[in-house]
Write an enzyme that holds these catalytic residues in place. Structure first.
Site, PDB file in Angstrom:
ATOM      1  N   TYR A   1       4.334   7.048  16.967  1.00 36.77           N
ATOM      2  CA  TYR A   1       3.197   6.231  16.532  1.00 36.77           C
ATOM      3  C   TYR A   1       1.913   7.066  16.482  1.00 36.77           C
ATOM      4  CZ  TYR A   1      -0.721   2.971  16.892  1.00 36.77           C
ATOM      5  OH  TYR A   1      -1.918   2.322  16.709  1.00 36.77           O
TER       6      TYR A   1
ATOM      7  N   TRP B   1      -6.512  -0.356  22.789  1.00 40.71           N
ATOM      8  CA  TRP B   1      -6.213  -1.559  23.570  1.00 40.71           C
ATOM      9  C   TRP B   1      -6.747  -2.820  22.879  1.00 40.71           C
ATOM     10  CZ3 TRP B   1      -6.472  -0.839  29.589  1.00 40.71           C
ATOM     11  CH2 TRP B   1      -5.868   0.376  29.947  1.00 40.71           C
TER      12      TRP B   1
ATOM     13  N   ALA C   1      -1.168  -1.246   9.526  1.00 41.13           N
ATOM     14  CA  ALA C   1      -0.552  -0.136  10.269  1.00 41.13           C
ATOM     15  C   ALA C   1       0.775  -0.568  10.867  1.00 41.13           C
ATOM     16  CB  ALA C   1      -1.482   0.334  11.388  1.00 41.13           C
ATOM     17  N   TYR C   2       1.597   0.421  11.176  1.00 38.71           N
ATOM     18  CA  TYR C   2       2.813   0.200  11.965  1.00 38.71           C
ATOM     19  C   TYR C   2       2.385   0.421  13.410  1.00 38.71           C
ATOM     20  CZ  TYR C   2       7.774   0.529  13.300  1.00 38.71           C
ATOM     21  OH  TYR C   2       9.015   0.314  13.844  1.00 38.71           O
ATOM     22  N   THR C   3       2.411  -0.628  14.241  1.00 40.46           N
ATOM     23  CA  THR C   3       1.819  -0.525  15.577  1.00 40.46           C
ATOM     24  C   THR C   3       2.790  -0.721  16.740  1.00 40.46           C
ATOM     25  OG1 THR C   3       1.192  -2.854  15.464  1.00 40.46           O
ATOM     26  CG2 THR C   3      -0.473  -1.251  14.790  1.00 40.46           C
TER      27      THR C   3
ATOM     28  N   ILE D   1       0.816  -1.231   0.000  1.00 45.70           N
ATOM     29  CA  ILE D   1       0.000   0.000   0.000  1.00 45.70           C
ATOM     30  C   ILE D   1       0.845   1.275   0.000  1.00 45.70           C
ATOM     31  CG2 ILE D   1      -2.031  -1.106   1.014  1.00 45.70           C
ATOM     32  CD1 ILE D   1      -1.274   0.209   3.709  1.00 45.70           C
TER      33      ILE D   1
END
Length: 289
Positions: free
Chosen positions: A126, A151, A60-62, A37
């Site tokens: 983030y 969470w 996503a980068y989490t 993406i």
């Protein structure tokens, strides 16, 4: 209708695969191996070839701590790639459903549930890159449903519930922070909400930012106590501690309870209480084992 789901191998992506099985629509599940993406040409080509009308972005980068040392890639995945998806949907007058985070808050002190219009004050890379992603979507002018959650846990991938199940089973004592408060969210419940909005076309004329987590409030300490109790691992002595006892590169939000009034009233959604959902998840984990 053809619906593209990105990040299909993650917690939410896996739950989307489960909830959409009975859909009248055609879901196309991709992860980085099938679609990068960050490559706008690849995104546009996929949208054109598969006649995609809705994208549900679960990618996503989490990794919150690692993000502090990986700013460029975090920005690429959480903000630039999201903009690519938004541009692709804008070109076909489609819809982008994007999942954001409570980490867009945290810099200002507050003790009432965060509303959608509250100013973003992220305390780390983030949260900042996720906020940039939201801003990029809105700036493109595409139809969008942005859902901030918090969470997140599930029976898939790495998450807090799995970590605590392992630790409470193997350690005689465990310290868990009690000065960070929020709401655990079962990824299955969030997936069901997204599915309902898309499947029943509830998104029409309802562009905007929404909040979704399970109902209720707890600290990470309370969450851990409940995980241990429900799983029968009460031999571990779980004790509360302050977050400064666990030094971190990023300051996490001390209070990130999300106000869900808007999503409930707009889409007619009933949100499960967090302990009820935790019970369901633990039961499914047991059955899978």
């Amino acid at each position: 209708m053809n619906i593209l789901v990105t990040g299909a191998n993650g917690q939410l992506g896996n739950e989307m695969q489960i909830v959409s099985k009975s859909s009248k629509d055609n879901y196309i599940f991709t992860d980085v191996a099938e679609l990068d993406i960050t490559d706008i040409a690849a995104v546009k080509a996929m949208v054109k070839e598969r006649n995609v009308k809705v994208i549900v972005n679960c990618a996503a980068y989490t990794n919150v701590d690692k993000a502090e040392d990986d700013k460029d890639f975090c920005e690429l995945l959480n903000a630039k790639a999201v903009e690519n998806l938004a541009i692709a949907m804008k070109e076909v007058d489609g819809l982008l459903v994007h999942v954001s985070t409570d980490y867009v808050f945290g810099g200002d002190p507050y003790n009432t549930p965060c509303k959608e219009e509250q100013k973003g004050t992220p305390t780390g890379v983030y949260g900042l890159t996720k906020l940039h992603g939201e801003q990029n979507i809105i700036a493109t002018g595409c139809h969008h449903i942005i859902i901030r959650t918090a969470w997140l846990y599930s029976e898939f991938g790495k998450n807090f519930v799995k970590t605590m199940l392992s630790l409470t089973a193997t350690k005689p004592q465990l310290k868990v922070v009690f000065d960070q408060v929020g709401t655990p969210t079962y990824a299955y419940d969030l997936a069901e909400t997204i599915y309902d909005i898309v499947e029943n076309r509830k998104y029409v004329n309802n562009d905007g930012v929404y909040h979704y987590s399970n109902e209720g409030v707890c600290s990470w300490f309370d969450f851990t106590k409940m995980i241990a109790e429900m799983s029968g691992q009460t031999q571990c002595d779980v004790q509360p501690c302050h977050s400064d006892e666990f030094p971190s590169k990023v300051k996490r939000p001390s209070y990130s309870v999300l106000d869900k009034t808007k999503i409930k009233t707009t889409f007619g959604i009933k949100v499960p209480y967090w302990t009820d959902s935790l019970k369901v998840c633990l039961s499914r984990m047991n059955n899978n084992n």
